[in-house]
Design an enzyme around this catalytic site. Structure first.
Site, short mmCIF file in Angstrom:
data_model
loop_
_atom_site.label_atom_id
_atom_site.label_comp_id
_atom_site.label_asym_id
_atom_site.label_seq_id
_atom_site.Cartn_x
_atom_site.Cartn_y
_atom_site.Cartn_z
CE1 TYR A 163 -74.15 -43.90 18.96
CE2 TYR A 163 -75.39 -42.06 19.91
CZ TYR A 163 -75.36 -43.25 19.20
OH TYR A 163 -76.53 -43.79 18.71
CE LYS A 167 -75.59 -44.33 15.27
NZ LYS A 167 -76.09 -45.31 14.29
#
Length: 245
Positions: A163, A167
């Site tokens: 993750y 990002k």
């Protein structure tokens, strides 16, 4: 009336952001991968007294869906004032750098990075027609390279290789996008809603989706003197919001 498109807006932070914009007089297109969920979100908002809202089927991982959404919105408005790239997935847990397969990175990147690219490029022409175009890429202070290297940071031990990589890559796209649009009226920022309790994190957050929506909406509505090309987390930096990349 200014018009906004929010991806992944049928629930959570996206839904609350839509509510905030509606309260400020915007017309909002609710982008939802599942159209039935989008219609339910619109129904909830209309029951709350908002009329200027409509659901649009939009799967950011499917270029045909993105192009279809573009055509549908373009048939209803010549100008888009705000794009909020909110749709995202966390990739599940655990996410150890040595154990997470490359395929896991690919799946999460397809939504969190490539999805942002697809939608932004598809709608940029409608945004260019606005006198005050705004792009907000929903990010997380948990993806700051600088903070993750600081043992004194409160979330230092909260590592999620898949993750955070997705990002951080999206943040870099935001920097480049803001640079390319630097001599225009665009304001382009990566904004963290804070660690808020939503389905995205299993309701483990310490804040509310409403608080997160308020933070996102704020930068969707900033004036001509507002920042651009910044990484904003008002949870991390309550004074200015500016956060290290």
């Amino acid at each position: 009336m200014r018009k906004a498109l929010i991806t992944g807006a049928n629930k959570g932070i996206g839904f609350e952001t839509a509510r905030q914009l509606l309260e400020n007089g915007y017309f909002v297109f609710i982008g939802s991968r599942n159209m039935e969920n989008g219609k339910l979100a619109v129904q909830r908002l209309k029951e709350a007294g908002f009329e200027n809202v409509e659901a649009v089927q939009l799967d950011v991982t499917d270029i045909k869906s993105v192009e279809s959404a573009r055509k549908e919105i373009e048939s209803k408005t010549e100008v888009l004032d705000v794009l909020i790239n909110n749709a995202g997935i966390n990739g599940g847990l655990p996410q150890a750098a040595l154990d997470a397969p490359a395929e896991a990175f690919q799946i999460v990147m397809d939504t969190n990075l490539y999805g942002v690219v697809r939608v932004t490029q598809a709608f940029i022409d409608l945004l260019r027609k606005s006198d005050q175009p705004r792009i907000v890429n929903v990010s997380s202070s948990g993806c700051s390279l600088t903070l993750h290297c600081d043992p004194d940071w409160m979330y230092y031990s909260h590592k999620a290789a898949v993750y955070t990589a997705s990002k951080a890559a999206m943040n870099m796209y935001t920097i480049n996008l803001a640079y390319e649009l630097r001599d225009t009226n665009f304001k382009v920022n990566a904004v963290c809603p804070g660690f808020v309790a939503t389905d995205f994190n299993g309701q483990r957050g310490t804040g509310t989706a409403e608080e997160g929506g308020t933070r996102i909406a704020k930068y969707a509505m900033i004036g001509e003197n507002g920042p651009s090309g910044k990484f904003i987390s008002e949870e991390y930096n309550p004074e200015t919001g500016e956060t290290p990349w």
